[in-house]
Write a protein that holds these residues in place. Structure first.
Motif, PDB file in Angstrom:
ATOM      1  N   UNK A  56       0.854  -1.187   0.000  1.00  0.00           N
ATOM      2  CA  UNK A  56       0.000   0.000   0.000  1.00  0.00           C
ATOM      3  C   UNK A  56       0.894   1.243   0.000  1.00  0.00           C
ATOM      4  N   UNK A  57       0.733   2.103  -1.006  1.00  0.00           N
ATOM      5  CA  UNK A  57       1.645   3.235  -1.134  1.00  0.00           C
ATOM      6  C   UNK A  57       1.514   4.219   0.028  1.00  0.00           C
ATOM      7  N   UNK A  58       0.305   4.476   0.502  1.00  0.00           N
ATOM      8  CA  UNK A  58       0.120   5.447   1.591  1.00  0.00           C
ATOM      9  C   UNK A  58       0.878   4.999   2.847  1.00  0.00           C
ATOM     10  N   UNK A  59       0.788   3.711   3.171  1.00  0.00           N
ATOM     11  CA  UNK A  59       1.512   3.190   4.330  1.00  0.00           C
ATOM     12  C   UNK A  59       3.016   3.232   4.081  1.00  0.00           C
ATOM     13  N   UNK A  60       3.418   2.837   2.878  1.00  0.00           N
ATOM     14  CA  UNK A  60       4.841   2.848   2.520  1.00  0.00           C
ATOM     15  C   UNK A  60       5.408   4.262   2.629  1.00  0.00           C
ATOM     16  N   UNK A  61       4.677   5.249   2.117  1.00  0.00           N
ATOM     17  CA  UNK A  61       5.124   6.634   2.137  1.00  0.00           C
ATOM     18  C   UNK A  61       5.256   7.149   3.565  1.00  0.00           C
ATOM     19  N   UNK A  62       4.277   6.841   4.402  1.00  0.00           N
ATOM     20  CA  UNK A  62       4.333   7.285   5.792  1.00  0.00           C
ATOM     21  C   UNK A  62       5.555   6.714   6.495  1.00  0.00           C
ATOM     22  N   UNK A  63       5.856   5.456   6.232  1.00  0.00           N
ATOM     23  CA  UNK A  63       7.050   4.854   6.816  1.00  0.00           C
ATOM     24  C   UNK A  63       8.324   5.519   6.304  1.00  0.00           C
ATOM     25  N   UNK A  64       8.362   5.855   5.024  1.00  0.00           N
ATOM     26  CA  UNK A  64       9.553   6.480   4.456  1.00  0.00           C
ATOM     27  C   UNK A  64       9.851   7.819   5.118  1.00  0.00           C
TER      28      UNK A  64
END
Length: 284
Positions: A185-193
């Motif tokens: 999931x990009x939104x979760x991935x982005x938040x982690x980044x």
């Protein structure tokens, strides 16, 4: 005939008593002077004050470095690093073998953590594994030296991206997903980044290989750019959240030591990473 001041006599008299003493002291002063001008042009009076020398002695030493190309002088601005240092820096960087420099440090990290350590760099929008030190635990990790892995699903790959912008992140994420990377999931991935940027390290939370987790950190070259990354990988049973947090300091310290060998010097007042700035604008 010019008369010397008492300070100049004190500075210059002792070295004349022996050629070796004079030569070594002059060399050390020259190296100290190069350190004093790394922040940009500096006027003679300020340079003399930083060096703890008289203006005339400072001027004489600076002129010697200018003659050799190690310094240049800008009218109304002062002294700054010269072209010879740039040339030597390029030569040193081009002749530095990253694997050879990093090997003893990643071997030490593997022994310390008892887990597998990887070294890799960016290669055509993929993470290329340059070296691998197996851990002592009976954990099978499928990676091999020469493998190329997705940037956005590996801890090492994400560490290579910490200085990049969210625009580039999304492009790489979309490309990796289209190429068959594990679904995410990009939104979760982005938040982690964003969190990884803040912490100066990245995680792989079983995103690339089932039951394998890792902690990774970037390696920087003399210019401050990310040139490579290292990671500590192990089975999830040995890598709970608490241990991953505890490993962060060790992994970052090892990466920083490799970076120092490549000529990197951290700046306390370094600018924010592009991604951090972008996130602030998005929230505002």
């Amino acid at each position: 005939m010019r008369q010397t001041t008492s300070n100049e006599e004190s500075e210059d008299a002792s070295p004349r008593r022996g050629g070796k003493v004079q030569g070594s002291q002059t060399l050390l002063r020259g190296l100290d002077m190069l350190d004093k001008v790394t922040d940009g042009p500096i006027k003679l009076a300020d340079l003399a004050q930083r060096m703890g020398l008289t203006r005339s002695t400072t001027h004489r030493l600076a002129n010697a470095l200018i003659d050799r190309g190690f310094l240049t002088f800008l009218p109304r601005e002062g002294y700054q690093l010269g072209p010879k240092l740039l040339h030597l820096g390029f030569l040193a960087q081009s002749r530095t073998d990253l694997v050879q420099v990093a090997r003893p440090l990643i071997e030490e990290l593997a022994a310390q953590t008892e887990d597998t350590v990887h070294l890799g760099r960016l290669d055509n929008d993929q993470a290329l594994y340059l070296d691998k030190i197996p851990g002592r635990r009976r954990v099978e990790i499928s990676s091999r030296v020469g493998d190329r892995q997705p940037l956005t699903s590996t801890g090492l790959g994400k560490a290579l991206l910490l200085d990049d912008t969210p625009v580039r992140w999304q492009k790489l994420f979309d490309d990796d997903q289209a190429a068959g990377a594990p679904r995410a999931d990009y939104a979760l991935w982005l938040d982690r980044m964003y969190g990884y940027v803040t912490e100066g390290r990245a995680y792989d939370l079983e995103e690339n290989e089932d039951l394998i987790r890792c902690v990774a950190a970037p390696v920087r070259d003399a210019s401050g750019k990310i040139a490579a990354a290292i990671s500590v990988s192990s089975a999830a049973q040995y890598m709970d959240d608490a241990r991953m947090a505890a490993l962060t300091a060790d992994v970052r310290a090892a990466a920083d030591r490799i970076s120092a060998e490549l000529g990197w010097r951290p700046q306390a007042d370094a600018a924010e990473a592009p991604a951090t700035r972008k996130r602030g604008k998005d929230k505002g």
